[in-house]
Design an enzyme around this catalytic site. Structure first.
Site, PDB file in Angstrom:
ATOM      1  N   ASN A   9     -59.323  -1.662  90.427  1.00  0.00           N
ATOM      2  CA  ASN A   9     -59.371  -1.940  88.990  1.00  0.00           C
ATOM      3  C   ASN A   9     -60.010  -3.315  88.807  1.00  0.00           C
ATOM      4  OD1 ASN A   9     -58.993  -2.317  86.283  1.00  0.00           O
ATOM      5  ND2 ASN A   9     -56.772  -2.629  86.412  1.00  0.00           N
ATOM      6  N   HIS A  96     -52.426   1.492  81.515  1.00  0.00           N
ATOM      7  CA  HIS A  96     -52.274   0.321  82.398  1.00  0.00           C
ATOM      8  C   HIS A  96     -51.379  -0.702  81.706  1.00  0.00           C
ATOM      9  CE1 HIS A  96     -53.256  -3.379  84.522  1.00  0.00           C
ATOM     10  NE2 HIS A  96     -53.549  -2.598  85.551  1.00  0.00           N
ATOM     11  N   SER A 210     -50.187  -6.537  93.160  1.00  0.00           N
ATOM     12  CA  SER A 210     -50.413  -7.580  94.171  1.00  0.00           C
ATOM     13  C   SER A 210     -50.585  -7.025  95.590  1.00  0.00           C
ATOM     14  CB  SER A 210     -49.288  -8.631  94.129  1.00  0.00           C
ATOM     15  OG  SER A 210     -49.281  -9.285  92.866  1.00  0.00           O
TER      16      SER A 210
END
Ligand code: PEP
Length: 249
Positions: A9, A96, A210
């Site tokens: 992304n 999202h 992450s």
């Protein structure tokens, strides 16, 4: 065995020229592997450049980061699913956390978006995940269930069969904190059960938050994870190529 999916992304980074330069670096560094797919979600303005650059690589796919549910019309600034198809896109992110929490997108919006995306023939990648306060209150599974219900209830079975779900705890996105593999796996199991109960035979469920070169091996050691949705660590072509090339199952 489900094929692994590595989804990048790019958020609001990499304009068309940057995207072309990125793929000139990435393509020779990543030889197709039969056990995995790699998808890129560039900004809409760069979709055509990405689709063109990867056209000879069936293992690679481009996707749009968001759509509006109407197919066309007077909706300044918006991109529809049929317009994204014309750029060569094959998938769409829906819901999202930045769409939900920066732009105020609701579960009702995600429902209309998933339906529009599926109707246009794109693979909907539905993002779900809880806020830190919801996690601390023990509400993770309830929040995820609500988001699944909100987006996928009433979706025809044929469309439901195409959906990929990305579990992305909001507190882990862009923060350097990630869920432990066991915590992520517990939520994935719940998502998979939810989808199976509604007839999706082999759902693919990704983890996002992450993910990087240091933690990916531990995460993918969990069988419940079918791949990852990655923001920051996908922006460097060499690092992303290394991540998708070398991560063993
Ligand atoms: C994302 O954008 O979906 C994401 C997971 O970002 P990051 O990898 O930077 O946390």
């Amino acid at each position: 065995m489900r094929r692994l999916l590595f989804a990048a992304n790019w958020k609001m980074h990499l304009a068309p020229a940057d995207a072309r330069a990125y793929l000139q670096n990435f393509l020779p560094a990543y030889a197709a592997r039969t056990d995995r797919d790699v998808w890129f979600f560039p900004p809409a303005i760069s979709l055509e450049a990405v689709s063109h650059a990867i056209a000879r690589r069936p293992d690679l796919r481009s996707g749009v980061q968001d759509v509006y549910w109407e197919p066309k019309g007077a909706f300044t600034g918006a991109v529809s699913a049929p317009l994204a198809v014309q750029t060569g896109a094959g998938a769409a992110l829906i819901g999202h956390s930045e769409r939900r929490h920066v732009f105020g997108e609701t579960d009702g919006d995600t429902q209309k978006k998933v339906a529009a995306v599926a109707a246009a023939g794109l693979v909907p990648v539905l993002c779900v995940g809880e806020l830190l306060a919801e996690r601390d209150a023990g509400k993770t599974l309830a929040v995820v269930s609500r988001q699944l219900e909100g987006a996928l209830t009433d979706l025809p079975a044929a469309a439901l069969a195409t959906v990929v779900v990305a579990y992305e705890p909001v507190w882990a996105i862009g923060t350097g904190r990630n869920a432990t593999p066991a915590d992520a796996a517990a939520v994935h199991r719940h998502i998979r059960q939810w989808l199976r109960a509604r007839g999706q035979a082999v759902p693919r469920v990704l983890y996002g938050g992450s993910v990087n070169l240091k933690n990916i091996a531990d995460l993918l050691a969990e069988d419940e994870l079918d791949g990852v949705l990655v923001g920051g660590a996908s922006l460097d072509p060499a690092g992303w190529a290394q991540l998708v090339q070398t991560t063993a199952r």
